[in-house]
Design a protein around this motif. Structure first.
Motif, mmCIF file in Angstrom:
data_model
loop_
_atom_site.group_PDB
_atom_site.id
_atom_site.type_symbol
_atom_site.label_atom_id
_atom_site.label_comp_id
_atom_site.label_asym_id
_atom_site.label_seq_id
_atom_site.Cartn_x
_atom_site.Cartn_y
_atom_site.Cartn_z
ATOM 1 N N SER A 83 -5.530 25.927 0.505
ATOM 2 C CA SER A 83 -5.837 27.078 1.355
ATOM 3 C C SER A 83 -5.295 26.915 2.770
ATOM 4 C CB SER A 83 -7.355 27.311 1.401
ATOM 5 O OG SER A 83 -7.842 27.682 0.130
ATOM 6 N N THR A 84 -4.853 25.708 3.133
ATOM 7 C CA THR A 84 -4.258 25.519 4.458
ATOM 8 C C THR A 84 -2.831 26.044 4.512
ATOM 9 O OG1 THR A 84 -3.396 23.288 3.971
ATOM 10 C CG2 THR A 84 -5.667 23.453 4.799
ATOM 11 N N VAL A 85 -2.240 26.362 3.358
ATOM 12 C CA VAL A 85 -0.887 26.916 3.324
ATOM 13 C C VAL A 85 -0.973 28.404 3.654
ATOM 14 C CG1 VAL A 85 1.173 27.299 1.929
ATOM 15 C CG2 VAL A 85 -0.211 25.233 1.571
ATOM 16 N N PRO A 86 -0.317 28.852 4.707
ATOM 17 C CA PRO A 86 -0.401 30.270 5.082
ATOM 18 C C PRO A 86 0.167 31.182 4.008
ATOM 19 C CG PRO A 86 0.506 28.944 6.885
ATOM 20 C CD PRO A 86 0.492 28.075 5.665
ATOM 21 N N ALA A 87 -0.308 32.413 3.999
ATOM 22 C CA ALA A 87 0.240 33.423 3.101
ATOM 23 C C ALA A 87 1.656 33.773 3.547
ATOM 24 C CB ALA A 87 -0.653 34.660 3.105
ATOM 25 N N ALA A 88 2.336 34.564 2.713
ATOM 26 C CA ALA A 88 3.723 34.931 3.000
ATOM 27 C C ALA A 88 3.844 35.524 4.395
ATOM 28 C CB ALA A 88 4.225 35.911 1.956
ATOM 29 N N GLY A 89 4.895 35.145 5.098
ATOM 30 C CA GLY A 89 5.121 35.643 6.441
ATOM 31 C C GLY A 89 5.659 34.560 7.346
ATOM 32 N N PRO A 90 5.790 34.861 8.651
ATOM 33 C CA PRO A 90 6.342 33.878 9.598
ATOM 34 C C PRO A 90 5.559 32.569 9.643
ATOM 35 C CG PRO A 90 6.250 36.068 10.591
ATOM 36 C CD PRO A 90 5.501 36.160 9.300
ATOM 37 N N ASP A 91 4.228 32.651 9.560
ATOM 38 C CA ASP A 91 3.426 31.431 9.624
ATOM 39 C C ASP A 91 3.724 30.511 8.442
ATOM 40 O OD1 ASP A 91 2.254 32.267 11.946
ATOM 41 O OD2 ASP A 91 0.392 32.952 11.019
ATOM 42 N N ARG A 92 3.948 31.104 7.275
ATOM 43 C CA ARG A 92 4.268 30.308 6.088
ATOM 44 C C ARG A 92 5.604 29.590 6.271
ATOM 45 N NH1 ARG A 92 2.316 31.130 0.642
ATOM 46 N NH2 ARG A 92 3.759 30.534 -0.998
ATOM 47 N N SER A 93 6.592 30.299 6.803
ATOM 48 C CA SER A 93 7.903 29.700 7.028
ATOM 49 C C SER A 93 7.819 28.563 8.036
ATOM 50 C CB SER A 93 8.893 30.767 7.509
ATOM 51 O OG SER A 93 9.088 31.756 6.526
ATOM 52 N N TRP B 30 0.850 -1.195 0.000
ATOM 53 C CA TRP B 30 0.000 0.000 0.000
ATOM 54 C C TRP B 30 0.878 1.233 0.000
ATOM 55 C CZ3 TRP B 30 -4.250 -0.495 4.399
ATOM 56 C CH2 TRP B 30 -5.140 -1.529 4.077
ATOM 57 N N LEU B 31 0.479 2.221 -0.775
ATOM 58 C CA LEU B 31 1.029 3.566 -0.650
ATOM 59 C C LEU B 31 -0.083 4.422 -0.051
ATOM 60 C CD1 LEU B 31 3.481 5.417 -1.196
ATOM 61 C CD2 LEU B 31 2.376 6.056 -3.358
ATOM 62 N N ILE B 32 0.095 4.822 1.196
ATOM 63 C CA ILE B 32 -0.923 5.561 1.938
ATOM 64 C C ILE B 32 -0.730 7.045 1.696
ATOM 65 C CG2 ILE B 32 -1.751 6.108 4.256
ATOM 66 C CD1 ILE B 32 -1.000 3.219 5.041
ATOM 67 N N THR B 33 -1.763 7.698 1.190
ATOM 68 C CA THR B 33 -1.630 9.063 0.710
ATOM 69 C C THR B 33 -1.918 10.090 1.794
ATOM 70 O OG1 THR B 33 -3.918 9.039 -0.085
ATOM 71 C CG2 THR B 33 -2.201 8.406 -1.641
ATOM 72 N N ALA B 34 -1.171 11.189 1.733
ATOM 73 C CA ALA B 34 -1.364 12.329 2.621
ATOM 74 C C ALA B 34 -1.824 13.522 1.796
ATOM 75 C CB ALA B 34 -0.061 12.669 3.344
ATOM 76 N N GLY B 35 -2.661 14.380 2.402
ATOM 77 C CA GLY B 35 -3.194 15.517 1.663
ATOM 78 C C GLY B 35 -2.966 16.862 2.315
ATOM 79 N N ASP B 36 -2.468 16.878 3.551
ATOM 80 C CA ASP B 36 -2.157 18.140 4.214
ATOM 81 C C ASP B 36 -1.072 17.890 5.249
ATOM 82 O OD1 ASP B 36 -3.452 16.941 6.386
ATOM 83 O OD2 ASP B 36 -5.291 18.093 6.133
ATOM 84 N N LEU B 37 -0.742 18.904 6.015
ATOM 85 C CA LEU B 37 0.351 18.767 6.972
ATOM 86 C C LEU B 37 0.027 17.731 8.039
ATOM 87 C CD1 LEU B 37 3.090 19.668 8.039
ATOM 88 C CD2 LEU B 37 1.937 21.578 9.203
ATOM 89 N N LYS B 38 -1.201 17.746 8.526
ATOM 90 C CA LYS B 38 -1.597 16.768 9.546
ATOM 91 C C LYS B 38 -1.504 15.351 9.002
ATOM 92 C CE LYS B 38 -5.414 15.550 12.658
ATOM 93 N NZ LYS B 38 -6.811 15.886 13.086
ATOM 94 N N ASP B 39 -2.007 15.140 7.775
ATOM 95 C CA ASP B 39 -1.899 13.819 7.140
ATOM 96 C C ASP B 39 -0.448 13.403 6.974
ATOM 97 O OD1 ASP B 39 -4.622 13.639 6.945
ATOM 98 O OD2 ASP B 39 -4.708 13.795 4.754
ATOM 99 N N SER B 40 0.402 14.355 6.604
ATOM 100 C CA SER B 40 1.814 14.050 6.385
ATOM 101 C C SER B 40 2.465 13.557 7.669
ATOM 102 C CB SER B 40 2.544 15.292 5.855
ATOM 103 O OG SER B 40 1.999 15.705 4.612
ATOM 104 N N HIS B 41 2.003 14.068 8.788
ATOM 105 C CA HIS B 41 2.463 13.604 10.094
ATOM 106 C C HIS B 41 1.916 12.215 10.404
ATOM 107 C CE1 HIS B 41 3.406 13.968 14.455
ATOM 108 N NE2 HIS B 41 2.252 13.351 14.623
#
Length: 391
Positions: free
Chosen positions: A115-125, A55-66
């Motif tokens: 849309s879960t990716v923050p806009a430019a700034g500290p949160d994005r980094s 199986w290749l288990i897919t992730a779709g956001d940061l939480k899934d990637s964790h």
């Protein structure tokens, strides 16, 4: 499986490159309501019985990637899965699971979650730093085998608008082509991992952006759940990408025309996209599956590459954990042979040819020699399998 199906051939092996194992349905949750206990390990048992041992288990956001690569780690360490209790020592369970097959994971941001990716700034980094940390840790443990699911989906702009999707797609490609797979390595993430890509109604932008980064993507990757046009497929294959086909790829007559018309089977991988993209009785490909849909007039006799699980599917609220069965309307990897059978029937070739090519392609892409391997000879090797980061 009947003796007529097995008298001279054995069932092929399958590598399901698209399993959404983190979906709530495998925890027994449907529309925010608990219908039955988690049953992912029962789904795995049926998968193995059907010959699907990867199986290749897919992730779709940061939480899934964790969560995705940690789910794979827990599986291979013999830990409980989705709160399913264990009844013996974890190293015994680990050896049993290792003998059955492998779970791998992806990490990345799906276009509908751009849309879960923050806009430019500290949160994005901070967001990108956390994403890189997950990729590096999951890769070091041997679990993350592809970057994604990333791409563009213009059919579902209500989830994330076009501008956000374009930004997230470019951002991730820039990130993985400039960031090392390990802090002390000269190898970038894109040099270490193939891409797990998604496109819907977005081919011109999708292909143009990929082309910009193509020299920096030596591992290329797979465009999963492909449902586009022949010209789009030819363009992607010409760029060196492979395509993943599932039930959505054989839904209509036009889709069957695509599956029957493309040229090089080297580009084929197969998947279920479970719990989604099941082949339904209303789909054009269903007529090739008399064992799955006995009420339909069969187009062709069922082949040995696919026999449905013996248990009759049940509705979620009728699920019996003591005698588990597939859930009605929920796709699962045990059905992957149906996809292979339809593809082979449309192309009028031996289905085993398709099955072998798909397994070989997926194994080559996601189990290449340069990846660290999971080894469980006598007991769990914690120093090589455990995560290098603290939970």
């Amino acid at each position: 499986m009947s003796s007529s199906c097995t008298s001279h051939k054995t069932r092929p092996r399958y590598f399901d490159i698209g399993v959404n194992a983190l979906d709530d349905q495998f925890s027994g949750i449907y529309y925010d309501r608990q219908k039955h206990p988690p049953d992912l390990l029962h789904v795995w048992e049926r998968s193995v019985s059907a010959g699907c041992d990867r199986w290749l288990i897919t992730a779709g956001d940061l939480k899934d990637s964790h969560r995705a690569w940690r789910l794979c780690r827990d599986f291979h360490l013999g830990h409980p899965i989705h709160s399913t209790p264990t009844t013996s020592e974890s190293h015994d369970i680990a050896r049993t699971r290792a003998a059955q097959g492998r779970w791998y994971a992806t990490a990345g941001i799906h276009p509908t979650r751009a849309s879960t990716v923050p806009a430019a700034g500290p949160d994005r980094s901070l967001f990108l730093g956390d994403l890189v940390s997950e990729v590096q840790a999951g890769y070091a443990g041997g679990y993350i085998r592809a970057y994604g699911e990333l791409g563009l989906d213009y059919d579902r702009l209500s989830y994330s608008p076009k501008d956000a999707q374009l930004d997230a797609f470019r951002l991730q490609l820039h990130l993985i082509t400039t960031t090392p797979i390990h802090p002390s390595s000269q190898t970038t993430i894109a040099q270490a991992l193939p891409l797990f890509l998604h496109t819907r109604a977005s081919h011109p932008d999708f292909a143009n952006i990929l082309a910009e980064f193509l020299p920096l993507l030596p591992r290329r990757g797979v465009v999963h759940s492909f449902t586009g046009e022949v010209e789009e497929l030819d363009a992607l294959v010409g760029m060196g990408f492979e395509v993943g086909l599932n039930g959505c790829s054989v839904r209509g007559e036009e889709s069957l025309g695509l599956v029957g018309g493309f040229g090089d089977t080297v580009a084929i991988q197969v998947e279920t996209d479970a719990p989604w993209c099941e082949i339904r009785a209303t789909h054009a490909g269903a007529s090739f599956l008399p064992n799955m849909f006995p009420s339909l007039t069969p187009t062709q006799t069922q082949s040995h590459v696919y026999t449905p699980p013996p248990e009759k599917p049940v509705k979620p609220d009728k699920f019996n954990h003591a005698s588990p069965a597939p859930v009605k309307g929920r796709n699962e990897p045990a059905y992957i042979g149906a996809v292979v059978h339809v593809i082979a029937s449309v192309r009028e070739v031996d289905p085993e040819v398709i099955a072998q090519a798909a397994y070989r392609n997926a194994s080559r892409m996601f189990e290449a020699p340069d990846f660290p391997k999971i080894a469980l000879p006598q007991e769990v090797q914690h120093d090589t399998v455990e995560s290098p980061v603290d939970e």
